[in-house]
Design an enzyme around this catalytic site. Structure first.
Site, PDB file in Angstrom:
ATOM      1  CG  LEU A  35      -1.823  -1.273   1.143  1.00 51.21           C
ATOM      2  CD1 LEU A  35      -2.635  -1.154   2.784  1.00 51.21           C
ATOM      3  CD2 LEU A  35      -2.814  -1.521   0.079  1.00 51.21           C
ATOM      4  CG  HIS A  36       0.994   3.521  -3.279  1.00 48.13           C
ATOM      5  ND1 HIS A  36      -0.177   4.280  -3.684  1.00 48.13           N
ATOM      6  CD2 HIS A  36       1.091   2.525  -4.192  1.00 48.13           C
ATOM      7  CE1 HIS A  36      -0.646   3.867  -4.872  1.00 48.13           C
ATOM      8  NE2 HIS A  36      -0.064   2.705  -5.201  1.00 48.13           N
ATOM      9  CG  HIS A  39      -3.310   1.300  -2.311  1.00 49.07           C
ATOM     10  ND1 HIS A  39      -1.848   0.914  -2.332  1.00 49.07           N
ATOM     11  CD2 HIS A  39      -4.011   0.768  -3.153  1.00 49.07           C
ATOM     12  CE1 HIS A  39      -1.584   0.291  -3.446  1.00 49.07           C
ATOM     13  NE2 HIS A  39      -2.867  -0.062  -3.838  1.00 49.07           N
ATOM     14  CG  ASP A 152      -4.942   0.601 -12.318  1.00 52.09           C
ATOM     15  OD1 ASP A 152      -4.070   0.217 -12.947  1.00 52.09           O
ATOM     16  OD2 ASP A 152      -4.715   0.621 -10.946  1.00 52.09           O
ATOM     17  CD  GLN A 155      -8.426  -2.254 -11.687  1.00 57.13           C
ATOM     18  OE1 GLN A 155      -7.771  -3.302 -12.022  1.00 57.13           O
ATOM     19  NE2 GLN A 155      -8.304  -1.415 -10.747  1.00 57.13           N
ATOM     20  CG  MET A 186       1.877   7.851  -5.246  1.00 54.02           C
ATOM     21  SD  MET A 186       1.914   7.843  -3.454  1.00 54.02           S
ATOM     22  CE  MET A 186       2.657   9.516  -3.126  1.00 54.02           C
TER      23      MET A 186
HETATM   24  O1  PAF Z   1      -6.130  -2.274  -8.997  1.00 59.73           O
HETATM   25  C1  PAF Z   1      -5.583  -3.211  -8.229  1.00 59.73           C
HETATM   26  O2  PAF Z   1      -5.095  -3.269  -7.493  1.00 59.73           O
HETATM   27  C2  PAF Z   1      -6.451  -4.611  -8.577  1.00 59.73           C
HETATM   28  O3  PAF Z   1      -6.482  -4.827 -10.154  1.00 59.73           O
HETATM   29  C3  PAF Z   1      -7.543  -4.885  -8.088  1.00 59.73           C
HETATM   30  C4  PAF Z   1      -8.803  -4.093  -8.467  1.00 59.73           C
HETATM   31  C5  PAF Z   1      -7.323  -5.106  -6.459  1.00 59.73           C
HETATM   32  C6  PAF Z   1      -8.265  -6.536  -8.259  1.00 59.73           C
HETATM   33  O4  PAF Z   1      -7.292  -7.337  -8.204  1.00 59.73           O
END
Ligand code: PAF
Length: 284
Positions: A35-36, A39, A152, A155, A186
């Protein structure tokens, strides 16, 4: 307050269902750990919006392709517990891979068009792994809301699509990219960079800044804006471009003319490390 760590999926689900039963709002921050501050910003917002804040830490094998960095992905549970506690997380859900994908596992979630371009094109199967694990996490943690970072970008778009298409009662919250003082976005993968590579990696955010500056001066032609990014990146010897693209921020389709809401997205290899970054052209 100490963080409770739960490894078993049934225990996690029972805990979350109990909280919902008591009328508490449950928020989930899905992570792969290491974590950074990026997060931590998701966790802080989750804390603000919920009564039970869960962070999952799971390096998901299903989203790594052959030859990618699953084995060497950085892991530091002790450090993660410290960061999560400081950010106000109540529960860390940290399942084992064998429990998430036991022998005989055979169910996957696939979002179609949105996963074709950008990272989907260079990492086949990646988003299928992401949506599958996020769907499982939603089933286990039963969150009212879940928070994801805009670094992301694709995503986040894919997860929004999955949630809408499958009528999942989870509010998806996208949070701004958190950057180092010099602009580097980050990422847990920044840990792979040597000092020299760390310096070279600045070409991603500097390329995007060049495109934004050109756009602000009135340039709307896609080729010129892409060229502004690629010339900054090309000046960096250690950088190998995966993609530099301007896309519609919602559909991720190519655009013929850029406007302020156009997404500029880049993926670049610096040595052995693949980094991504993005911005909207009209952003400050
Ligand atoms: O972004 C991430 O860290 C990953 O792709 C996630 C959303 C936790 C799924 O594993």
């Amino acid at each position: 307050m100490a963080v409770t760590v739960i490894e078993n999926s049934s225990d996690m689900q029972r805990y979350a269902l109990n909280a919902r039963h008591e009328g508490r709002t449950v928020a989930l921050v899905p992570t792969m750990g290491y974590l950074h501050a990026g997060h931590a910003s998701l966790m802080a917002e989750g804390r603000r919006r919920s009564e039970l804040l869960v962070a999952s830490i799971f390096v998901n094998p299903a989203q790594f392709g052959v030859g990618e960095d699953f084995e060497k992905y950085p892991r530091d549970m002790e450090g993660d517990i410290r960061i999560a506690a400081a950010a106000g997380v109540d529960v860390i859900f940290a399942p084992a891979a064998a429990a998430m994908y036991p022998a005989g596992y055979q169910t996957y979630v696939d979002v179609e068009r949105l996963t074709l371009p950008l990272c989907g094109a260079s990492r086949p199967g990646h988003f299928r792994g992401v949506t599958t694990v996020v769907c499982k996490l939603f089933g286990i943690v039963q969150p009212h809301l879940a928070l994801f970072g805009r670094k992301d970008y694709q995503q986040l778009a894919v997860i929004r699509q999955m949630t809408a298409d499958l009528n999942m009662p989870v509010e998806i919250i996208g949070m701004p990219i958190v950057r180092e003082a010099d602009g580097l976005a980050m990422s847990s993968r920044n840990a792979y960079l040597s000092a020299a590579e760390r310096q070279s990696a600045l070409c991603l955010c500097r390329g995007l800044a060049a495109a934004r500056a050109l756009f602000a001066r009135g340039e709307h032609a896609v080729t010129e804006l892409v060229h502004a990014i690629s010339s900054v990146i090309a000046a960096e010897e250690a950088a190998v471009v995966d993609y530099i693209e301007l896309r519609d921020q919602l559909t991720l389709e190519p655009v013929s003319q850029a406007d302020g809401s156009t997404l500029a997205a880049v993926a670049v290899r610096i040595g052995k490390t693949r980094l991504i970054d993005n911005c909207l052209l009209g952003e400050e």
